[in-house]
Design an enzyme around this catalytic site. Structure first.
Site, PDB file in Angstrom:
ATOM      1  N   TRP A   1       1.565  -0.694   0.302  1.00  0.00           N
ATOM      2  CA  TRP A   1      -0.080  -0.136   0.320  1.00  0.00           C
ATOM      3  C   TRP A   1       0.866   1.351  -0.276  1.00  0.00           C
ATOM      4  O   TRP A   1       1.866   1.474   0.211  1.00  0.00           O
ATOM      5  CB  TRP A   1      -0.903   0.341   1.189  1.00  0.00           C
TER       6      TRP A   1
ATOM      7  N   HIS B   1      -9.625   6.016  10.442  1.00  0.00           N
ATOM      8  CA  HIS B   1      -8.707   4.463   9.928  1.00  0.00           C
ATOM      9  C   HIS B   1      -7.528   4.309  10.556  1.00  0.00           C
ATOM     10  O   HIS B   1      -7.046   2.968  10.735  1.00  0.00           O
ATOM     11  CB  HIS B   1      -8.961   3.992   8.930  1.00  0.00           C
TER      12      HIS B   1
ATOM     13  N   PHE C   1      10.844  -0.207  13.782  1.00  0.00           N
ATOM     14  CA  PHE C   1       9.608   0.255  12.936  1.00  0.00           C
ATOM     15  C   PHE C   1      10.252   1.291  11.783  1.00  0.00           C
ATOM     16  O   PHE C   1      10.350   2.363  13.006  1.00  0.00           O
ATOM     17  CB  PHE C   1       8.703   0.350  14.078  1.00  0.00           C
TER      18      PHE C   1
END
Length: 158
Positions: A31, A97, A122
């Site tokens: 994405w 979201h 991360f």
């Protein structure tokens, strides 16, 4: 310190371990592929620049940032993998979201790192706009992928 105050691609390279025999998995969200592709290139090139061998760097793609935790766990559980780098980009939208995904990914990656007692980094951008993402994926603020790879190397020194 925010990336507006520090370039993500500038490091103090003191006391780094030899990573020539270390194996890295880079788990990349599909994405926002323009951004995550740039993050991957930064991470990959940084690992090579500091001594990793091409054959010791594995790339795995997952559909989105939410899936980074499980994708990272699949590699963290393998004894031969020394560090995992999770790369993604979640851009603020009009709904909550964004908040749910970002929190879930941050918590998930932390849990995987602690569960397997190895660096799971991360490397997820959480910008408000696409421009902010571009600025942090090789733009004016450097590349979060570079920073994530360097963090993995530094953590292997502990």
């Amino acid at each position: 310190m925010s990336s507006a105050d520090k370039n993500l691609s500038e490091f103090v390279a003191n006391n780094l371990p030899d990573i020539s025999n270390k194996k890295f998995a880079i788990v990349v969200s599909e994405w926002n592929e323009t951004i995550t592709g740039a993050l991957y290139e930064g991470a990959y090139n940084t690992l090579l620049a500091y001594g990793a061998k091409e054959e010791n760097i594995i790339k795995a793609e997952v559909p989105g940032s939410f899936e980074l935790s499980l994708g990272s766990q699949k590699f963290a559980q393998k004894e031969e993998i020394d560090a995992v780098i999770a790369l993604g980009c979640v851009i603020q939208g009009e709904t909550k979201h964004f908040d749910f995904i970002c929190m879930a990914v941050a918590n998930g990656i932390t849990e995987v790192s602690l569960k397997y007692n190895k660096p799971v980094i991360f490397g997820v951008l959480t910008p408000n706009t696409m421009q902010q993402a571009l600025d942090r994926a090789g733009g004016i603020h450097g590349n979060k992928g570079d920073e994530a790879a360097f963090t993995a190397i530094k953590m292997l020194a502990i």
